[in-house]
Design a protein around this motif. Structure first.
Motif, mmCIF file in Angstrom:
data_model
loop_
_atom_site.group_PDB
_atom_site.id
_atom_site.type_symbol
_atom_site.label_atom_id
_atom_site.label_comp_id
_atom_site.label_asym_id
_atom_site.label_seq_id
_atom_site.Cartn_x
_atom_site.Cartn_y
_atom_site.Cartn_z
ATOM 1 N N ALA A 7 33.504 41.330 23.850
ATOM 2 C CA ALA A 7 33.906 40.619 25.067
ATOM 3 C C ALA A 7 35.367 40.197 24.985
ATOM 4 C CB ALA A 7 33.006 39.409 25.280
ATOM 5 N N TYR A 8 35.774 39.657 23.826
ATOM 6 C CA TYR A 8 37.174 39.259 23.664
ATOM 7 C C TYR A 8 38.115 40.464 23.716
ATOM 8 C CZ TYR A 8 36.057 34.411 22.570
ATOM 9 O OH TYR A 8 35.642 33.114 22.631
ATOM 10 N N ALA A 9 37.713 41.575 23.165
ATOM 11 C CA ALA A 9 38.540 42.782 23.197
ATOM 12 C C ALA A 9 38.713 43.284 24.629
ATOM 13 C CB ALA A 9 37.922 43.864 22.328
ATOM 14 N N LEU A 10 37.625 43.269 25.394
ATOM 15 C CA LEU A 10 37.724 43.682 26.804
ATOM 16 C C LEU A 10 38.606 42.733 27.599
ATOM 17 C CD1 LEU A 10 34.058 44.773 27.549
ATOM 18 C CD2 LEU A 10 36.075 46.228 27.499
ATOM 19 N N LEU A 11 38.452 41.452 27.360
ATOM 20 C CA LEU A 11 39.276 40.459 28.055
ATOM 21 C C LEU A 11 40.753 40.644 27.718
ATOM 22 C CD1 LEU A 11 39.183 37.987 29.885
ATOM 23 C CD2 LEU A 11 39.000 36.597 27.833
ATOM 24 N N ALA A 12 41.064 40.866 26.460
ATOM 25 C CA ALA A 12 42.454 41.082 26.045
ATOM 26 C C ALA A 12 43.026 42.345 26.683
ATOM 27 C CB ALA A 12 42.533 41.162 24.530
ATOM 28 N N VAL A 14 42.102 43.719 29.568
ATOM 29 C CA VAL A 14 42.315 43.468 30.995
ATOM 30 C C VAL A 14 43.573 42.628 31.218
ATOM 31 C CG1 VAL A 14 41.364 42.262 33.009
ATOM 32 C CG2 VAL A 14 39.908 43.761 31.644
ATOM 33 N N VAL A 15 43.754 41.584 30.435
ATOM 34 C CA VAL A 15 44.937 40.725 30.578
ATOM 35 C C VAL A 15 46.204 41.509 30.269
ATOM 36 C CG1 VAL A 15 46.126 38.724 29.590
ATOM 37 C CG2 VAL A 15 43.706 38.581 30.179
ATOM 38 N N THR A 16 46.182 42.292 29.202
ATOM 39 C CA THR A 16 47.357 43.074 28.817
ATOM 40 C C THR A 16 47.719 44.101 29.888
ATOM 41 O OG1 THR A 16 46.743 42.819 26.502
ATOM 42 C CG2 THR A 16 48.320 44.543 27.013
ATOM 43 N N ALA A 17 46.737 44.696 30.510
ATOM 44 C CA ALA A 17 47.003 45.704 31.540
ATOM 45 C C ALA A 17 47.424 45.071 32.856
ATOM 46 C CB ALA A 17 45.755 46.560 31.755
ATOM 47 N N SER A 18 46.969 43.852 33.144
ATOM 48 C CA SER A 18 47.260 43.252 34.449
ATOM 49 C C SER A 18 48.610 42.543 34.505
ATOM 50 C CB SER A 18 46.151 42.281 34.843
ATOM 51 O OG SER A 18 46.100 41.213 33.931
ATOM 52 N N VAL A 19 49.157 42.131 33.384
ATOM 53 C CA VAL A 19 50.431 41.402 33.393
ATOM 54 C C VAL A 19 51.568 42.238 33.981
ATOM 55 C CG1 VAL A 19 52.202 40.392 31.886
ATOM 56 C CG2 VAL A 19 49.812 39.767 31.597
ATOM 57 N N PRO A 20 51.791 43.485 33.582
ATOM 58 C CA PRO A 20 52.866 44.270 34.192
ATOM 59 C C PRO A 20 52.641 44.517 35.694
ATOM 60 C CG PRO A 20 52.127 45.321 32.182
ATOM 61 C CD PRO A 20 51.180 44.224 32.467
ATOM 62 N N VAL A 21 51.397 44.710 36.081
ATOM 63 C CA VAL A 21 51.091 44.946 37.495
ATOM 64 C C VAL A 21 51.446 43.716 38.319
ATOM 65 C CG1 VAL A 21 49.221 45.374 39.136
ATOM 66 C CG2 VAL A 21 49.302 46.629 36.985
ATOM 67 N N ILE A 22 51.085 42.549 37.831
ATOM 68 C CA ILE A 22 51.404 41.307 38.537
ATOM 69 C C ILE A 22 52.915 41.102 38.600
ATOM 70 C CG2 ILE A 22 51.212 38.795 38.393
ATOM 71 C CD1 ILE A 22 48.374 39.247 37.269
ATOM 72 N N ALA A 23 53.625 41.417 37.527
ATOM 73 C CA ALA A 23 55.078 41.255 37.511
ATOM 74 C C ALA A 23 55.742 42.138 38.570
ATOM 75 C CB ALA A 23 55.618 41.586 36.125
#
Length: 55
Positions: A7-12, A14-23
């Motif tokens: 679960a923590y690996a999946l969460l990490a 998702v967060v890592t992939a979404s940060v550049p998109v949000i930027a």
């Protein structure tokens, strides 16, 4: 691997992939707002040249 680690690996991931998109979205939105106000070009790293007072 335990379920918690997965679960923590999946969460990490998702967060890592979404940060550049949000930027990118924030940058586009800021550029859009400035264009609506009439500012055609916006460069974040633009440094205005100040004349040297010693010359």
């Amino acid at each position: 691997m335990t379920n918690e680690m997965i679960a923590y690996a999946l969460l990490a991931t998702v967060v890592t992939a979404s940060v550049p998109v949000i930027a990118v979205q924030v940058h586009r939105r800021k550029r859009d707002k400035l264009r609506r106000r009439g500012i055609k070009r916006y460069e974040k790293r633009h440094v205005r040249q100040v004349p040297d007072p010693s010359e």
